[in-house]
Design a protein around this motif. Structure first.
Motif, PDB file in Angstrom:
ATOM      1  N   ASN A   1       0.915  -1.167  -0.103  1.00 48.45           N
ATOM      2  CA  ASN A   1       0.179  -0.042  -0.130  1.00 48.45           C
ATOM      3  C   ASN A   1       0.909   1.241   0.107  1.00 48.45           C
ATOM      4  OD1 ASN A   1      -2.781  -1.038   0.154  1.00 48.45           O
ATOM      5  ND2 ASN A   1      -2.106  -1.954   2.133  1.00 48.45           N
ATOM      6  N   THR A   2       2.117   1.266   0.432  1.00 49.18           N
ATOM      7  CA  THR A   2       2.932   2.193   0.242  1.00 49.18           C
ATOM      8  C   THR A   2       4.442   1.723  -0.221  1.00 49.18           C
ATOM      9  OG1 THR A   2       3.989   1.728   2.691  1.00 49.18           O
ATOM     10  CG2 THR A   2       2.073   3.158   2.411  1.00 49.18           C
ATOM     11  N   THR A   3       5.192   2.314  -0.522  1.00 46.55           N
ATOM     12  CA  THR A   3       6.549   2.013  -1.182  1.00 46.55           C
ATOM     13  C   THR A   3       7.387   1.415   0.027  1.00 46.55           C
ATOM     14  OG1 THR A   3       6.621   3.823  -2.723  1.00 46.55           O
ATOM     15  CG2 THR A   3       8.628   2.911  -2.193  1.00 46.55           C
TER      16      THR A   3
ATOM     17  N   GLY B   1       7.116  -1.634  -5.095  1.00 40.89           N
ATOM     18  CA  GLY B   1       6.605  -0.486  -4.680  1.00 40.89           C
ATOM     19  C   GLY B   1       4.811  -0.616  -4.661  1.00 40.89           C
ATOM     20  N   THR B   2       4.364   0.574  -5.050  1.00 34.83           N
ATOM     21  CA  THR B   2       2.726   0.418  -5.011  1.00 34.83           C
ATOM     22  C   THR B   2       2.089   0.227  -6.245  1.00 34.83           C
ATOM     23  OG1 THR B   2       2.640   2.730  -5.761  1.00 34.83           O
ATOM     24  CG2 THR B   2       2.895   2.358  -3.190  1.00 34.83           C
ATOM     25  N   ALA B   3       1.019  -0.082  -6.317  1.00 36.96           N
ATOM     26  CA  ALA B   3       0.272  -0.379  -7.593  1.00 36.96           C
ATOM     27  C   ALA B   3       0.483   0.559  -8.708  1.00 36.96           C
ATOM     28  CB  ALA B   3      -1.168  -0.902  -7.405  1.00 36.96           C
ATOM     29  N   GLU B   4       0.373   1.917  -8.356  1.00 35.08           N
ATOM     30  CA  GLU B   4       0.693   2.974  -9.118  1.00 35.08           C
ATOM     31  C   GLU B   4       2.004   3.095  -9.629  1.00 35.08           C
ATOM     32  OE1 GLU B   4       0.110   5.979 -11.543  1.00 35.08           O
ATOM     33  OE2 GLU B   4      -1.821   5.283 -10.314  1.00 35.08           O
TER      34      GLU B   4
ATOM     35  N   LEU C   1      -3.195  -7.124  -4.287  1.00 37.44           N
ATOM     36  CA  LEU C   1      -2.956  -5.952  -5.108  1.00 37.44           C
ATOM     37  C   LEU C   1      -3.089  -5.921  -6.353  1.00 37.44           C
ATOM     38  CD1 LEU C   1      -0.552  -4.293  -2.361  1.00 37.44           C
ATOM     39  CD2 LEU C   1      -2.856  -3.380  -2.796  1.00 37.44           C
ATOM     40  N   PHE C   2      -2.318  -7.056  -7.007  1.00 37.36           N
ATOM     41  CA  PHE C   2      -2.210  -7.166  -8.396  1.00 37.36           C
ATOM     42  C   PHE C   2      -3.601  -7.273  -9.147  1.00 37.36           C
ATOM     43  CE2 PHE C   2      -2.386 -10.610 -11.723  1.00 37.36           C
ATOM     44  CZ  PHE C   2      -1.762  -9.937 -12.760  1.00 37.36           C
ATOM     45  N   PHE C   3      -4.574  -7.813  -8.507  1.00 39.42           N
ATOM     46  CA  PHE C   3      -5.846  -8.166  -9.130  1.00 39.42           C
ATOM     47  C   PHE C   3      -6.585  -6.871  -8.691  1.00 39.42           C
ATOM     48  CE2 PHE C   3      -5.473 -12.663  -8.936  1.00 39.42           C
ATOM     49  CZ  PHE C   3      -5.590 -13.064 -10.422  1.00 39.42           C
ATOM     50  N   ASP C   4      -6.779  -6.356  -7.347  1.00 36.95           N
ATOM     51  CA  ASP C   4      -7.671  -5.176  -7.021  1.00 36.95           C
ATOM     52  C   ASP C   4      -6.997  -3.715  -7.309  1.00 36.95           C
ATOM     53  OD1 ASP C   4      -8.892  -7.318  -5.801  1.00 36.95           O
ATOM     54  OD2 ASP C   4      -8.067  -6.899  -3.638  1.00 36.95           O
TER      55      ASP C   4
END
Length: 436
Positions: free
Chosen positions: A276-278, A369-372, A403-406
């Motif tokens: 959720n964070t780096t 890292g994050t998804a972004e 996190l990959f999916f969501d």
């Protein structure tokens, strides 16, 4: 922004269990030999409109490692994909079968069976295997050259067998009393260096056409083979420079064989340590390999390159002069060549070398890292011509998978880099649409 859509597959090997990841309470480690685990995962992948799920395979077990990891153990991928075909309707199902240890007729029949039972959604990851000879009555593994020559001949035989009983030969004409048109079914009468196969295959092809082939060509022989037969090429490309060079080389080789460069998709493995964070993502990566001692890392370098660094200080430089020219211990040419290249170009310290992904985790592209942040890097690699897509290898924790999916996949859809819906119910057509 690239106008090309990514081709994305998901490895069904639970990569988040690597290192001490399996010890996390939510890892699902106790479920990796059960059906429901893979059914749930594949259904989720299909809901996300992934091109395919993919199951690597190994035909051996490392008993000395099984106390701390799955140690290459796993379900038979073709049987697994056949089961998954009953629980899905659109996603591609890529199995792994070795040409070194399996005869072409058996491979052709099993794959055609999967293709028919899945409604035209099968794919074949062709491997030549690097271990397992003693499980098949052989004292030693054949040389790399022999394995690739055998693979080339095996694929030729298998394709001929698939075409020996074409889909249109199956008539089931009750009025005329004709089940199949025997004039369209023919022996192949193949005689080669490794195989003599009469044929024909004993079941018809699927109307969707031949299933797509995949291969991981790393060496020169591997690249030659993959560029001639594969629709998708799996790759280990830890840097964007290696990815660009590899992809261009494969495209050039494909064109030299009379193929269109876009006939192949280069799909590196992508190890995703998402948080959720780096800071959370970095902690996941550190924790995944914190169990490795200095001695274990030295042993890995020795296994990959045949280099004994036990007498070196951590700050000592490692140069090309330290690499033996004829490494008989080399386990994987892919890892060895990548590590050699890194040493030649950078002359790292021992400490820097021991922290390399090729040593502590894998030779794959890694995003931490994050998804972004991951979406931005994926878009950058696509725009630079480094990739056509990737194989997702979530690491560190099952939270990376979630996190990959969501988050990550929706971001790629939002950027216009990935599909919102399937274009077809057959795998080969979905692959083709992604390239257009």
């Amino acid at each position: 922004m690239s106008e090309k859509h990514l081709c994305i597959g998901l490895s069904l090997s639970p990569t988040w269990l690597n290192g001490w990841g399996w010890r996390k309470k939510d890892s699902s480690a106790e479920r990796i030999f059960s059906a429901d685990f893979y059914i749930e995962l594949t259904k989720k992948a299909e809901e996300a409109k992934l091109d395919f799920v993919f199951k690597p395979d190994a035909l051996f077990l490392h008993p000395e490692r099984v106390n701390v990891s799955p140690a290459m153990g796993g379900l038979d991928p073709t049987l697994l994909m056949t089961m998954l075909a009953e629980h899905t309707s659109q996603i591609g199902l890529v199995t792994t079968v070795s040409t070194t240890f399996n005869p072409p007729y058996v491979i052709a029949r099993q794959l055609q069976t999967l293709h028919r039972l899945s409604g035209g959604r099968a794919g074949w990851n062709i491997v030549t295997s690097i271990e397992g000879a003693d499980n098949f009555g052989h004292k030693n593994m054949p040389s790399s050259e022999e394995r690739y020559n055998r693979a080339k001949e095996s694929v030729e035989v298998i394709r001929k067998l698939w075409r020996s009983y074409p889909a249109e030969a199956l008539l089931v004409d009750r009025a005329e009393g004709i089940f199949a048109d025997k004039e369209k079914i023919h022996p192949i009468d193949y005689k080669g260096d490794f195989y003599d196969v009469k044929g024909p295959l004993n079941l018809p092809a699927h109307l969707a056409g031949e299933l797509p082939l995949f291969q991981a060509g790393a060496s020169d022989a591997g690249r030659e083979f993959a560029s001639g037969v594969a629709s998708g090429i799996f790759a280990a490309t830890p840097t964007i420079e290696s990815a660009i060079s590899y992809r261009q080389d494969l495209r050039n080789r494909a064109m030299s064989k009379g193929r269109d460069a876009d006939d192949i998709s280069v799909l590196p493995g992508l190890s995703l340590f998402l948080g959720n964070t780096t800071a959370e993502a970095n902690a996941l990566y550190r924790d995944a390999f914190a169990h490795l001692s200095h001695e274990q890392q030295l042993a890995m370098v020795r296994r990959i390159l045949g280099v004994d660094l036990s007498g070196f200080a951590k700050e000592d430089k490692v140069t090309a002069a330290n690499i033996p020219h004829d490494n008989q211990q080399m386990h994987s040419k892919t890892h060895a060549e990548l590590l050699k290249d890194y040493i030649v170009k950078n002359e790292p310290t021992v400490q820097q070398l021991l922290s390399r992904p090729e040593v502590i985790s894998s030779a794959h592209w890694i995003i931490i890292g994050t998804a972004e942040e991951a979406a931005q890097q994926i878009e950058y690699w696509l725009d630079k011509g480094a990739i056509d897509g990737f194989i997702a290898l979530p690491g560190g924790s099952i939270s990376s998978l979630q996190l990959f999916f969501d988050e990550l996949l929706p971001l790629l859809v939002e950027k216009g880099l990935f599909r919102e819906e399937y274009e077809s119910d057959t795998f080969i057509k979905n692959l083709t649409k992604q390239k257009n």
